[in-house]
Write a protein that holds these residues in place. Structure first.
Motif, PDB file in Angstrom:
ATOM      1  N   ALA A 193       3.751  12.333  -7.634  1.00 39.88           N
ATOM      2  CA  ALA A 193       3.708  13.706  -8.298  1.00 39.88           C
ATOM      3  C   ALA A 193       5.423  14.045  -8.168  1.00 39.88           C
ATOM      4  O   ALA A 193       5.857  13.723  -7.200  1.00 39.88           O
ATOM      5  N   PRO A 194       5.706  14.994  -9.116  1.00 39.31           N
ATOM      6  CA  PRO A 194       7.054  15.293  -8.772  1.00 39.31           C
ATOM      7  C   PRO A 194       7.155  16.036  -7.455  1.00 39.31           C
ATOM      8  O   PRO A 194       6.406  16.660  -6.963  1.00 39.31           O
ATOM      9  N   GLY A 195       8.230  15.303  -6.735  1.00 36.49           N
ATOM     10  CA  GLY A 195       8.465  16.291  -5.513  1.00 36.49           C
ATOM     11  C   GLY A 195       7.553  15.574  -4.219  1.00 36.49           C
ATOM     12  O   GLY A 195       7.605  15.915  -3.228  1.00 36.49           O
ATOM     13  N   ASP A 196       6.704  14.640  -4.721  1.00 36.36           N
ATOM     14  CA  ASP A 196       5.912  13.713  -3.689  1.00 36.36           C
ATOM     15  C   ASP A 196       5.868  12.215  -3.773  1.00 36.36           C
ATOM     16  O   ASP A 196       5.066  11.581  -4.514  1.00 36.36           O
ATOM     17  N   ASP A 197       7.054  11.793  -3.252  1.00 35.22           N
ATOM     18  CA  ASP A 197       7.482  10.166  -3.311  1.00 35.22           C
ATOM     19  C   ASP A 197       6.935   9.793  -1.840  1.00 35.22           C
ATOM     20  O   ASP A 197       7.061  10.148  -0.813  1.00 35.22           O
ATOM     21  N   ARG A 198       6.089   8.598  -2.171  1.00 37.16           N
ATOM     22  CA  ARG A 198       5.674   7.762  -0.873  1.00 37.16           C
ATOM     23  C   ARG A 198       6.288   6.395  -0.798  1.00 37.16           C
ATOM     24  O   ARG A 198       6.556   5.952  -1.677  1.00 37.16           O
ATOM     25  N   ASP A 199       6.348   5.843   0.413  1.00 37.16           N
ATOM     26  CA  ASP A 199       6.860   4.829   0.743  1.00 37.16           C
ATOM     27  C   ASP A 199       5.799   3.871   0.306  1.00 37.16           C
ATOM     28  O   ASP A 199       4.731   3.696   0.071  1.00 37.16           O
ATOM     29  N   ASP A 200       6.434   2.408  -0.328  1.00 34.33           N
ATOM     30  CA  ASP A 200       5.663   1.355  -0.732  1.00 34.33           C
ATOM     31  C   ASP A 200       5.589   0.332   0.358  1.00 34.33           C
ATOM     32  O   ASP A 200       6.747  -0.177   0.739  1.00 34.33           O
ATOM     33  N   VAL A 201       4.517   0.515   1.025  1.00 37.65           N
ATOM     34  CA  VAL A 201       4.487  -0.574   2.492  1.00 37.65           C
ATOM     35  C   VAL A 201       4.187  -1.997   1.917  1.00 37.65           C
ATOM     36  O   VAL A 201       3.058  -2.229   1.423  1.00 37.65           O
ATOM     37  N   ILE A 202       4.739  -3.037   2.601  1.00 38.01           N
ATOM     38  CA  ILE A 202       4.394  -4.244   2.464  1.00 38.01           C
ATOM     39  C   ILE A 202       3.689  -5.036   3.690  1.00 38.01           C
ATOM     40  O   ILE A 202       4.281  -4.753   4.783  1.00 38.01           O
ATOM     41  N   MET A 203       2.568  -5.360   3.573  1.00 34.32           N
ATOM     42  CA  MET A 203       1.951  -5.829   4.534  1.00 34.32           C
ATOM     43  C   MET A 203       1.377  -7.293   4.335  1.00 34.32           C
ATOM     44  O   MET A 203       1.220  -7.848   3.436  1.00 34.32           O
ATOM     45  N   LEU A 204       1.385  -8.176   5.577  1.00 32.63           N
ATOM     46  CA  LEU A 204       1.413  -9.368   5.495  1.00 32.63           C
ATOM     47  C   LEU A 204       0.395 -10.103   6.363  1.00 32.63           C
ATOM     48  O   LEU A 204       0.169  -9.659   7.579  1.00 32.63           O
ATOM     49  N   LEU A 205      -0.633 -11.079   6.013  1.00 27.18           N
ATOM     50  CA  LEU A 205      -1.590 -11.678   6.930  1.00 27.18           C
ATOM     51  C   LEU A 205      -1.394 -13.215   6.826  1.00 27.18           C
ATOM     52  O   LEU A 205      -1.784 -13.805   5.845  1.00 27.18           O
ATOM     53  N   PRO A 206      -0.820 -13.603   7.758  1.00 26.12           N
ATOM     54  CA  PRO A 206      -0.652 -15.134   8.016  1.00 26.12           C
ATOM     55  C   PRO A 206      -2.006 -15.747   8.007  1.00 26.12           C
ATOM     56  O   PRO A 206      -2.772 -15.235   8.858  1.00 26.12           O
ATOM     57  N   LEU A 207      -2.512 -16.591   7.341  1.00 30.78           N
ATOM     58  CA  LEU A 207      -3.882 -17.401   7.511  1.00 30.78           C
ATOM     59  C   LEU A 207      -3.546 -18.579   8.600  1.00 30.78           C
ATOM     60  O   LEU A 207      -3.151 -19.499   8.296  1.00 30.78           O
ATOM     61  N   GLY A 208      -4.226 -18.333   9.866  1.00 32.51           N
ATOM     62  CA  GLY A 208      -4.007 -19.387  10.733  1.00 32.51           C
ATOM     63  C   GLY A 208      -5.017 -20.312  10.713  1.00 32.51           C
ATOM     64  O   GLY A 208      -5.844 -20.351   9.744  1.00 32.51           O
ATOM     65  N   VAL A 243       5.482  -5.624   7.224  1.00 35.42           N
ATOM     66  CA  VAL A 243       6.931  -6.572   7.260  1.00 35.42           C
ATOM     67  C   VAL A 243       7.685  -5.871   6.281  1.00 35.42           C
ATOM     68  O   VAL A 243       8.994  -6.406   6.225  1.00 35.42           O
ATOM     69  N   GLY A 244       7.575  -4.994   5.716  1.00 37.26           N
ATOM     70  CA  GLY A 244       8.754  -4.064   4.865  1.00 37.26           C
ATOM     71  C   GLY A 244       8.145  -2.699   4.338  1.00 37.26           C
ATOM     72  O   GLY A 244       6.907  -2.577   4.378  1.00 37.26           O
ATOM     73  N   ARG A 245       9.196  -1.814   4.035  1.00 43.74           N
ATOM     74  CA  ARG A 245       8.729  -0.485   3.472  1.00 43.74           C
ATOM     75  C   ARG A 245       9.986  -0.038   2.581  1.00 43.74           C
ATOM     76  O   ARG A 245      11.117  -0.239   3.122  1.00 43.74           O
ATOM     77  N   CYS A 299       0.864  -1.067  -0.120  1.00 45.29           N
ATOM     78  CA  CYS A 299      -0.003   0.018   0.088  1.00 45.29           C
ATOM     79  C   CYS A 299       0.822   1.194   0.067  1.00 45.29           C
ATOM     80  O   CYS A 299       1.890   1.154   0.443  1.00 45.29           O
ATOM     81  N   ARG A 300       0.417   2.179  -0.292  1.00 46.60           N
ATOM     82  CA  ARG A 300       0.975   3.688  -0.674  1.00 46.60           C
ATOM     83  C   ARG A 300       0.875   4.235   0.851  1.00 46.60           C
ATOM     84  O   ARG A 300       0.025   4.352   1.649  1.00 46.60           O
ATOM     85  N   GLY A 301       2.189   4.624   1.288  1.00 43.60           N
ATOM     86  CA  GLY A 301       2.343   5.263   2.363  1.00 43.60           C
ATOM     87  C   GLY A 301       1.631   6.847   2.591  1.00 43.60           C
ATOM     88  O   GLY A 301       1.407   7.425   1.195  1.00 43.60           O
ATOM     89  N   GLY A 302       1.758   7.288   3.548  1.00 43.88           N
ATOM     90  CA  GLY A 302       1.138   8.490   3.681  1.00 43.88           C
ATOM     91  C   GLY A 302      -0.372   8.854   3.701  1.00 43.88           C
ATOM     92  O   GLY A 302      -0.813  10.017   3.953  1.00 43.88           O
ATOM     93  N   LEU A 303      -1.123   7.712   3.931  1.00 40.11           N
ATOM     94  CA  LEU A 303      -2.729   7.854   3.852  1.00 40.11           C
ATOM     95  C   LEU A 303      -3.351   7.182   5.144  1.00 40.11           C
ATOM     96  O   LEU A 303      -4.347   7.266   5.236  1.00 40.11           O
ATOM     97  N   GLY A 304      -2.703   6.557   5.804  1.00 45.18           N
ATOM     98  CA  GLY A 304      -2.892   5.878   6.884  1.00 45.18           C
ATOM     99  C   GLY A 304      -3.606   4.427   6.778  1.00 45.18           C
ATOM    100  O   GLY A 304      -4.241   3.874   7.604  1.00 45.18           O
ATOM    101  N   LEU A 305      -3.364   4.084   5.580  1.00 46.52           N
ATOM    102  CA  LEU A 305      -3.790   2.636   5.213  1.00 46.52           C
ATOM    103  C   LEU A 305      -3.244   1.502   6.022  1.00 46.52           C
ATOM    104  O   LEU A 305      -3.963   0.696   6.081  1.00 46.52           O
ATOM    105  N   GLU A 306      -1.975   1.707   6.205  1.00 42.02           N
ATOM    106  CA  GLU A 306      -1.145   0.720   7.263  1.00 42.02           C
ATOM    107  C   GLU A 306      -2.089   0.457   8.376  1.00 42.02           C
ATOM    108  O   GLU A 306      -2.487  -0.706   9.063  1.00 42.02           O
ATOM    109  N   ARG A 307      -2.943   1.534   9.090  1.00 42.81           N
ATOM    110  CA  ARG A 307      -3.852   1.363  10.156  1.00 42.81           C
ATOM    111  C   ARG A 307      -4.988   0.537   9.878  1.00 42.81           C
ATOM    112  O   ARG A 307      -5.503  -0.391  10.311  1.00 42.81           O
TER     113      ARG A 307
END
Ligand SMILES: CC(C)(COP(=O)(O)OP(=O)(O)OC[C@H]1O[C@@H](n2cnc3c(N)ncnc32)[C@H](O)[C@@H]1OP(=O)(O)O)[C@@H](O)C(=O)NCCC(=O)NCCS
Length: 174
Positions: free
Chosen positions: A159-174, A149-151, A131-139
Motif C-alpha cells: 500500500a502507499p507508505g507500506d513497503d515490505r522486504d522481498d525475502v529470499i529463502m533457500l532449501l538445499p536438498l540433501g 539468503v537475501g533480502r 516471501c513478503r517481510g513483516g509477517l513472520g513468514l521467515e520463521r
C-alpha cells in the motif's frame, strides 16, 4: 486428519474452482500470496491461468493438499528454471494453507511434500522461494529447514507508505 497431497493432479473444473476459492480466501484473510485484500476470484484467475500454461509446457508442477472432506486445502507450485545455467534448482510459488486449517502443522507437511516432490525431479538440488517481510513468514520457512539468503529492502509495496522486504529463502536438498 492429515491432508492428502497429490503431485500433478488432473486439472478438472472442480480443482480449478477449489484453487480459486483457496487463493481468494487466503488473500482475503491477509495471506501474502501475490495480492492484497480485498480480492475477488476473477482477479486471481489470470494468475492461475499462467500457472496452468506453465504446467501444460511441463515447466510447473502443482502440489495440492485435500482435506478429509475432499476440499482443496493447500497448494504449492514447483517451477523449473528456463535459464540453462539454473536448471539444478526450482522455484516454489503460491504456498498456502486455507485459513480454517492454518496452525495445525499442514504448512510444514506441505513443504515436506514439496521437498519430496522436488527430489523426484531429475537433477534438482535446491528449492528457492521469496516471501513478503513483516509477517513472520521467515520463521515458518526456517522451521521447515529453509535459510534466508537475501533480502531486497522495500521491494514489495502492499500500500502507499507500506513497503515490505522481498525475502529470499533457500532449501538445499540433501
Ligand atoms: C504460511 C502458511 C503456509 C503456514 O501454514 P500453517 O499450516 O499455518 O503452518 P504450520 O501450522 O505448519 O506451522 C509451522 C510452524 O511455522 C510457524 N508459523 C506458521 N505461520 C507463521 C507465520 N505467519 N509467522 C510466523 N510463524 C508461523 C508455526 O508457529 C509453526 O512453528 P512451531 O512449530 O514453532 O509452532 C499459512 O499460514 C498460510 O497459508 N498463510 C497465508 C499465505 C501465505 O502468506 N503464504 C506464504 C507465501 S510466501
Amino acid at each position: 486428519m492429515p491432508l492428502t497431497f497429490t503431485l500433478g493432479p488432473a486439472v478438472t473444473p472442480a480443482l480449478r474452482d477449489g484453487l480459486l476459492d483457496l487463493w481468494a480466501d487466503v488473500s482475503n484473510a491477509g495471506g501474502a500470496v501475490g495480492f492484497v485484500s480485498p480480492v475477488a476470484r476473477e482477479d486471481l484467475r489470470p494468475e492461475l491461468v499462467k500457472h496452468f500454461a506453465a504446467m501444460s509446457e511441463g515447466r510447473t508442477r502443482l502440489l495440492v493438499g485435500h482435506d478429509e472432506e475432499g476440499q482443496v486445502a493447500a497448494t504449492a507450485f514447483l517451477t523449473l528454471n528456463t535459464h540453462r545455467l539454473m536448471t539444478h534448482w526450482l522455484w516454489l510459488y503460491t504456498v498456502m494453507v486455507h485459513p480454517r486449517h492454518q496452525g495445525k502443522g499442514y504448512g510444514r507437511d506441505l513443504l515436506a511434500a514439496a521437498a519430496d516432490a522436488a527430489r523426484t525431479l531429475d537433477g534438482i538440488e535446491a528449492i528457492r522461494l521469496t516471501c513478503r517481510g513483516g509477517l513472520g513468514l521467515e520463521r515458518f520457512y526456517a522451521s521447515c529447514g529453509y535459510k534466508e539468503v537475501g533480502r531486497v529492502p522495500g521491494a514489495i509495496r502492499v500500500a502507499p507508505g507500506d513497503d515490505r522486504d522481498d525475502v529470499i529463502m533457500l532449501l538445499p536438498l540433501g
